[in-house]
Design an enzyme around this catalytic site. Sequence first.
Site, PDB file in Angstrom:
ATOM      1  N   HIS A 149     -13.809  25.547 -52.806  1.00  0.00           N
ATOM      2  CA  HIS A 149     -13.895  26.578 -53.837  1.00  0.00           C
ATOM      3  C   HIS A 149     -15.353  27.059 -53.978  1.00  0.00           C
ATOM      4  O   HIS A 149     -15.613  28.259 -54.027  1.00  0.00           O
ATOM      5  CB  HIS A 149     -13.376  26.003 -55.159  1.00  0.00           C
ATOM      6  CG  HIS A 149     -13.588  26.886 -56.345  1.00  0.00           C
ATOM      7  ND1 HIS A 149     -12.610  27.710 -56.836  1.00  0.00           N
ATOM      8  CD2 HIS A 149     -14.664  27.068 -57.138  1.00  0.00           C
ATOM      9  CE1 HIS A 149     -13.078  28.373 -57.878  1.00  0.00           C
ATOM     10  NE2 HIS A 149     -14.333  27.997 -58.090  1.00  0.00           N
ATOM     11  N   GLU A 150     -16.267  26.120 -54.015  1.00  0.00           N
ATOM     12  CA  GLU A 150     -17.683  26.488 -54.157  1.00  0.00           C
ATOM     13  C   GLU A 150     -18.183  27.219 -52.908  1.00  0.00           C
ATOM     14  O   GLU A 150     -18.964  28.163 -53.001  1.00  0.00           O
ATOM     15  CB  GLU A 150     -18.547  25.247 -54.407  1.00  0.00           C
ATOM     16  CG  GLU A 150     -18.218  24.497 -55.685  1.00  0.00           C
ATOM     17  CD  GLU A 150     -18.282  25.371 -56.926  1.00  0.00           C
ATOM     18  OE1 GLU A 150     -19.005  26.365 -56.912  1.00  0.00           O
ATOM     19  OE2 GLU A 150     -17.576  25.073 -57.894  1.00  0.00           O
ATOM     20  N   HIS A 153     -17.322  30.785 -53.065  1.00  0.00           N
ATOM     21  CA  HIS A 153     -18.270  31.547 -53.892  1.00  0.00           C
ATOM     22  C   HIS A 153     -19.494  31.931 -53.064  1.00  0.00           C
ATOM     23  O   HIS A 153     -20.045  33.011 -53.219  1.00  0.00           O
ATOM     24  CB  HIS A 153     -18.735  30.713 -55.090  1.00  0.00           C
ATOM     25  CG  HIS A 153     -17.792  30.762 -56.259  1.00  0.00           C
ATOM     26  ND1 HIS A 153     -17.203  31.918 -56.687  1.00  0.00           N
ATOM     27  CD2 HIS A 153     -17.339  29.790 -57.085  1.00  0.00           C
ATOM     28  CE1 HIS A 153     -16.430  31.655 -57.723  1.00  0.00           C
ATOM     29  NE2 HIS A 153     -16.494  30.368 -57.986  1.00  0.00           N
ATOM     30  N   GLU A 226     -12.694  33.924 -59.723  1.00  0.00           N
ATOM     31  CA  GLU A 226     -12.280  32.519 -59.628  1.00  0.00           C
ATOM     32  C   GLU A 226     -10.995  32.377 -58.813  1.00  0.00           C
ATOM     33  O   GLU A 226     -10.880  31.498 -57.965  1.00  0.00           O
ATOM     34  CB  GLU A 226     -12.065  31.920 -61.020  1.00  0.00           C
ATOM     35  CG  GLU A 226     -13.346  31.670 -61.784  1.00  0.00           C
ATOM     36  CD  GLU A 226     -14.340  30.801 -61.024  1.00  0.00           C
ATOM     37  OE1 GLU A 226     -14.013  29.652 -60.684  1.00  0.00           O
ATOM     38  OE2 GLU A 226     -15.449  31.294 -60.740  1.00  0.00           O
TER      39      GLU A 226
END
Lengths: 301, 181
Positions: A149-150, A153, A226
């Site tokens: 997930h990071e 980003h 997100e």
Amino acid sequence: MPQHISFDDQIQRNKIKSFLLIVIIFAFFIVLGYIVSMVLDPSYFFIIMIFATIFSLVYVVAGYYKSDKIALASVKAKPASRTEHRMLYHAAEGMAISSGLPMPKLYVMESEEINAFASGRDPKHSVICFTTGALKKLDKQELEGVMAHEMSHIANYDIRFMTLTAVLIGMVSIIAQIFLRSLWFSGGRNREGKEQAILMVVGIVFAILAPIATQLVSFAISRKREYAADASGVKFTRYPQGLANALKKIKNESVSSLDKEHRVSKAMAPLFISDPFKRKVQGLFSTHPDVNDRIRKLEAM
Amino acid sequence: MIFWLIGLGVLVLLAFIIYYNRFVTLSNRIDNSLSQIDVQLRKRADLVPNLINSVKGYVKHERGVMSEVTKARKEFMTAKNFEGKVKAGAQLQSALGSFFAIAENYPQLKANENFLHLQQELAAIEDKVAYARQHYNDSILSYNNLCKKFPGVMFASIYGKSVKKYLEIPQEARAVPKVEF
């Protein structure tokens, strides 16, 4: 692949927004300098304007190049050691390989709560920070899920815009607060009329600005961002259950454990994978999308 | 009229450049992910001697499994092309799999710090090999999409690019490692 195009669009949008943000902050200090010089004495105009220009230049340049360092310092993060946090390194290396991104620098911050954030100005200068709580409580798959997930980003350039917002606008609101307080305390003393007037004007500008700035920080994170990071994170791990389980653990965490340690500045909140302030009500102004909804979407993948 | 023609010419030229660069970018990504697989396979092979050394004192009666591991490693080191390496790497993985299954029977070994470290390291490499393979196939997918979709298909034939093959997992690697006691 229509999905691919939309990610490219998002990268482009993030770059444009980051640029606009820098311009706005730069212009803000110039305008502030202009107001001060007009109120104080027009004969100081040039000196004040030169000072304002230099100050805002330094401010945005430092913000752009040091935003990750500032963000890390504000949560007192330390570099992760390869021997002590082996699992973290394995997860990061695995995700760097599967995403094709360069390996980010890894940091650890002291906190019982499960949380993580990514920062930096581009994928080559990226950092990822995990809390000690996350390293303790998450298993390998969950850690990889959060890591992915990071990493998304980072891949989407969310980090540039989000960190710039947190650092540039967060600083403005901190300056505003300091200023407002000093104005309050120095109110009793005698001052000359002009000086008083400047302080009044600047004070009013900041008083209006502070809440707007805080709000802007919250808007820096969009739910779309997100959800997109969740989705492309799954593309890296091919295992939606990992992130879903991590989010479940985050959801079920006792809120009381983090009440003691409110060390995370409000400006930093949008950077994290889950809201460090754990607001109970999911409303229009909450910075993070509903965890339940994210879990539901992940489990449907 | 002439302006339109020039404009059209510029557009076409631009398309040629953009598509050329996309082919280059995507095939570079494929090469890069291929070398990533190679790096991980090599790392694993490099760890094997350490592993053999650390278990020497503990596992005396398991010569068969250990020689299997050494043999697979040797095969990997001498493999000439990438396909041979992948195949030998898969053999090494399954040999290590049965080796670690047997190691479960040796409590002293499982208490050995060095051994545990190596076991973790090798497990992580196994994941990384899988991820590298996944990224390789993803890169191939983007490349092949570019080759097959319109208008990429036109440029592909002009530049002489054709679809590339996915990396297949060798048959024997798919089988669950056999454990005999």
